[in-house]
Scaffold this motif. Sequence first.
Motif, PDB file in Angstrom:
ATOM      1  N   PHE A  87      -1.966   3.214   0.470  1.00 58.08           N
ATOM      2  CA  PHE A  87      -2.951   2.206   0.353  1.00 58.08           C
ATOM      3  C   PHE A  87      -2.368   0.699   0.200  1.00 58.08           C
ATOM      4  CE2 PHE A  87      -5.941   5.794  -0.750  1.00 58.08           C
ATOM      5  CZ  PHE A  87      -6.825   5.420   0.372  1.00 58.08           C
ATOM      6  N   PHE A  88      -1.179   0.501  -0.713  1.00 58.99           N
ATOM      7  CA  PHE A  88      -0.759  -0.694  -0.768  1.00 58.99           C
ATOM      8  C   PHE A  88      -0.102  -1.277   0.399  1.00 58.99           C
ATOM      9  CE2 PHE A  88       3.005  -3.374  -1.961  1.00 58.99           C
ATOM     10  CZ  PHE A  88       2.387  -4.311  -2.493  1.00 58.99           C
ATOM     11  N   GLN A  89       0.663  -0.439   1.201  1.00 60.11           N
ATOM     12  CA  GLN A  89       1.147  -0.835   2.227  1.00 60.11           C
ATOM     13  C   GLN A  89       0.387  -1.291   3.500  1.00 60.11           C
ATOM     14  OE1 GLN A  89       3.958   2.400   3.124  1.00 60.11           O
ATOM     15  NE2 GLN A  89       5.665   1.350   2.042  1.00 60.11           N
ATOM     16  N   ASN A  90      -0.649  -0.337   3.558  1.00 62.55           N
ATOM     17  CA  ASN A  90      -1.763  -0.930   4.389  1.00 62.55           C
ATOM     18  C   ASN A  90      -2.518  -2.155   4.233  1.00 62.55           C
ATOM     19  OD1 ASN A  90      -1.252   1.523   6.091  1.00 62.55           O
ATOM     20  ND2 ASN A  90      -2.862   2.620   4.844  1.00 62.55           N
ATOM     21  N   ALA A  91      -2.878  -2.211   2.877  1.00 66.21           N
ATOM     22  CA  ALA A  91      -3.484  -3.400   2.503  1.00 66.21           C
ATOM     23  C   ALA A  91      -2.591  -4.699   2.724  1.00 66.21           C
ATOM     24  CB  ALA A  91      -3.852  -3.406   1.108  1.00 66.21           C
ATOM     25  N   ALA A 102      -0.064  -4.997   4.981  1.00 66.36           N
ATOM     26  CA  ALA A 102       0.031  -5.167   6.423  1.00 66.36           C
ATOM     27  C   ALA A 102      -1.263  -5.724   7.123  1.00 66.36           C
ATOM     28  CB  ALA A 102       0.310  -3.732   7.151  1.00 66.36           C
ATOM     29  N   LYS A 103      -2.500  -5.345   6.489  1.00 64.02           N
ATOM     30  CA  LYS A 103      -3.613  -6.112   6.861  1.00 64.02           C
ATOM     31  C   LYS A 103      -3.553  -7.661   6.328  1.00 64.02           C
ATOM     32  CE  LYS A 103      -6.653  -2.219   7.139  1.00 64.02           C
ATOM     33  NZ  LYS A 103      -7.758  -1.472   6.385  1.00 64.02           N
ATOM     34  N   ALA A 104      -3.272  -7.809   5.277  1.00 68.07           N
ATOM     35  CA  ALA A 104      -3.017  -9.375   4.781  1.00 68.07           C
ATOM     36  C   ALA A 104      -2.130 -10.112   5.527  1.00 68.07           C
ATOM     37  CB  ALA A 104      -2.647  -9.311   3.179  1.00 68.07           C
ATOM     38  N   ASP A 105      -0.888  -9.391   6.010  1.00 74.75           N
ATOM     39  CA  ASP A 105       0.004 -10.210   6.901  1.00 74.75           C
ATOM     40  C   ASP A 105      -0.500 -10.606   8.222  1.00 74.75           C
ATOM     41  OD1 ASP A 105       1.977  -9.960   4.865  1.00 74.75           O
ATOM     42  OD2 ASP A 105       2.890  -8.345   5.565  1.00 74.75           O
ATOM     43  N   GLU A 106      -1.505  -9.717   8.812  1.00 73.55           N
ATOM     44  CA  GLU A 106      -2.040  -9.622  10.075  1.00 73.55           C
ATOM     45  C   GLU A 106      -3.056 -11.061  10.146  1.00 73.55           C
ATOM     46  OE1 GLU A 106      -3.660  -6.337  11.488  1.00 73.55           O
ATOM     47  OE2 GLU A 106      -1.779  -5.134  11.821  1.00 73.55           O
ATOM     48  N   GLN A 107      -3.730 -10.889   8.688  1.00 76.28           N
ATOM     49  CA  GLN A 107      -4.744 -12.007   8.852  1.00 76.28           C
ATOM     50  C   GLN A 107      -4.156 -13.322   8.618  1.00 76.28           C
ATOM     51  OE1 GLN A 107      -7.282 -10.779   5.612  1.00 76.28           O
ATOM     52  NE2 GLN A 107      -8.391  -9.137   6.683  1.00 76.28           N
ATOM     53  N   GLY A 108      -3.038 -13.502   7.970  1.00 73.88           N
ATOM     54  CA  GLY A 108      -2.248 -14.533   7.452  1.00 73.88           C
ATOM     55  C   GLY A 108      -1.769 -15.137   8.874  1.00 73.88           C
ATOM     56  N   ARG A 109      -1.323 -14.441   9.999  1.00 71.13           N
ATOM     57  CA  ARG A 109      -0.862 -14.833  11.139  1.00 71.13           C
ATOM     58  C   ARG A 109      -2.116 -15.455  11.998  1.00 71.13           C
ATOM     59  NH1 ARG A 109       2.952  -9.628  12.711  1.00 71.13           N
ATOM     60  NH2 ARG A 109       4.284  -9.620  10.912  1.00 71.13           N
ATOM     61  N   GLY A 139       1.443  -5.448  -9.740  1.00 68.34           N
ATOM     62  CA  GLY A 139       1.427  -4.803 -10.996  1.00 68.34           C
ATOM     63  C   GLY A 139       0.575  -3.642 -11.557  1.00 68.34           C
ATOM     64  N   CYS A 140      -0.310  -3.228 -10.875  1.00 68.81           N
ATOM     65  CA  CYS A 140      -1.257  -2.183 -11.023  1.00 68.81           C
ATOM     66  C   CYS A 140      -0.252  -0.902 -10.671  1.00 68.81           C
ATOM     67  CB  CYS A 140      -2.512  -1.989 -10.237  1.00 68.81           C
ATOM     68  SG  CYS A 140      -3.546  -3.263 -11.148  1.00 68.81           S
ATOM     69  N   MET A 141       0.263  -1.126  -9.478  1.00 67.32           N
ATOM     70  CA  MET A 141       0.936   0.100  -9.023  1.00 67.32           C
ATOM     71  C   MET A 141       2.388   0.185 -10.120  1.00 67.32           C
ATOM     72  SD  MET A 141       1.447  -0.494  -4.864  1.00 67.32           S
ATOM     73  CE  MET A 141       2.525   1.054  -4.975  1.00 67.32           C
ATOM     74  N   LEU A 142       3.154  -0.640 -10.427  1.00 68.49           N
ATOM     75  CA  LEU A 142       4.050  -0.695 -11.204  1.00 68.49           C
ATOM     76  C   LEU A 142       3.870   0.110 -12.685  1.00 68.49           C
ATOM     77  CD1 LEU A 142       5.855  -4.140 -10.906  1.00 68.49           C
ATOM     78  CD2 LEU A 142       6.960  -1.761 -10.183  1.00 68.49           C
ATOM     79  N   VAL A 143       2.289  -0.201 -12.972  1.00 75.70           N
ATOM     80  CA  VAL A 143       2.126   0.569 -14.170  1.00 75.70           C
ATOM     81  C   VAL A 143       1.417   1.827 -14.200  1.00 75.70           C
ATOM     82  CG1 VAL A 143       0.399   0.519 -16.189  1.00 75.70           C
ATOM     83  CG2 VAL A 143       1.456  -1.593 -15.612  1.00 75.70           C
ATOM     84  N   PHE A 144       0.729   2.099 -12.977  1.00 77.81           N
ATOM     85  CA  PHE A 144       0.010   3.422 -12.821  1.00 77.81           C
ATOM     86  C   PHE A 144       1.071   4.327 -12.430  1.00 77.81           C
ATOM     87  CE2 PHE A 144      -2.136   6.354  -9.895  1.00 77.81           C
ATOM     88  CZ  PHE A 144      -3.426   6.743 -10.509  1.00 77.81           C
ATOM     89  N   ILE A 145       1.722   4.130 -11.415  1.00 71.50           N
ATOM     90  CA  ILE A 145       2.643   5.274 -11.049  1.00 71.50           C
ATOM     91  C   ILE A 145       3.556   5.927 -12.121  1.00 71.50           C
ATOM     92  CG2 ILE A 145       4.510   5.772  -9.271  1.00 71.50           C
ATOM     93  CD1 ILE A 145       3.277   3.552  -7.437  1.00 71.50           C
ATOM     94  N   PRO A 205      -1.774 -10.090  -4.513  1.00 74.97           N
ATOM     95  CA  PRO A 205      -0.558  -9.242  -4.368  1.00 74.97           C
ATOM     96  C   PRO A 205       0.121  -9.153  -5.511  1.00 74.97           C
ATOM     97  CG  PRO A 205      -0.722 -11.250  -2.622  1.00 74.97           C
ATOM     98  CD  PRO A 205      -2.043 -11.513  -3.760  1.00 74.97           C
ATOM     99  N   GLY A 206      -0.044  -9.927  -6.760  1.00 75.99           N
ATOM    100  CA  GLY A 206       0.624  -9.718  -7.988  1.00 75.99           C
ATOM    101  C   GLY A 206      -0.248  -8.610  -8.746  1.00 75.99           C
TER     102      GLY A 206
END
Length: 303
Positions: free
Chosen positions: A290-294, A296-303, A230-236, A225-226
């Motif tokens: 893509f980040f939001q979808n990833a 959301a999938k991570a949250d579903e797997q965590g549940r 971080g990649c989004m905060l730099v790339f965008i 997650p970090g």
Amino acid sequence: MGKLGSAIYSRLVIIIPYAWLLIFFLAPFFIVFRISMSTTAIAMPPYMPVFSPGDGWAGFWDKVSTLSFDNYSYLIDDPLYFNAYVSSVVIAGISTFLTLLIAYPIAYGMAQAPRSIRPTLLMLVILPFWTSFLIRVYAWIAILKPEGLLNQVLLASGIIDSPLIILNTNIAVYIGIIYSYLPFMVLPLYSSLEKMDGTLVEAAQDLGCPPITAFWRVTFRLSLPGVIAGCMLVFIPAVGEFVIPDLLGGSQTLMIGKTLWSEFNSNRDWPVSSAVATILLLILVIPIVFFQNAQAKADEQGR
């Protein structure tokens, strides 16, 4: 009264972020998008049509009918803009990857440091923000130019025989982006690594996992997650960067931020520059989706 106040508060908590998004993002975006569908004119503002409340509904719809997507067709036909978009994405992607390689050991070392010195290390990461961004970029000009500090040190130590040509190249742009955006990569990585349970790595090693494998399977995966944040905060912001390629890259560096500035200020072509900005925004929305979808999938797997 308590229930009424609680209901009002809960609605405000929801309304305020949407109002902020509407006023400071959607409204300016639609203004830019509308200008991108206009035509250039020798006037102020330099585009037509210009909507006015005095036009009435009939005049309003007449002007709406004159809007077109010709500026977007122009961007597609001219290879300059396509090359600028591709070059910006490539430079931003390489810079983001290099920033991650440098920032991860820094963040990992900060997370493993004693708690008593972590605030000091965190302050040292944030310290560059206390100086103007423009001044820091100009400082790199003094360092990287042929007679600058870097070449003087290398020549004095005998490592090189002639000055290196770094300024006004893509290498200088990479250096500038990495230096400027390094804290944006370190901070989310540190936030993820600092909260990680160290006993998980110890348990993996006790079960026979080599240290390197334990790092990749446990530490790195838990810090994803970090890494993504971080990649989004730099790339965008790096994709649309203007100051660094203009000052450190020179005229040979092609990035969409410089192209946008040239169209807006030099050519005074506001409709085309607005079309450039609109497409750039749409390009930057893709990694966010893509980040939001990833996530959301991570949250579903965590549940």
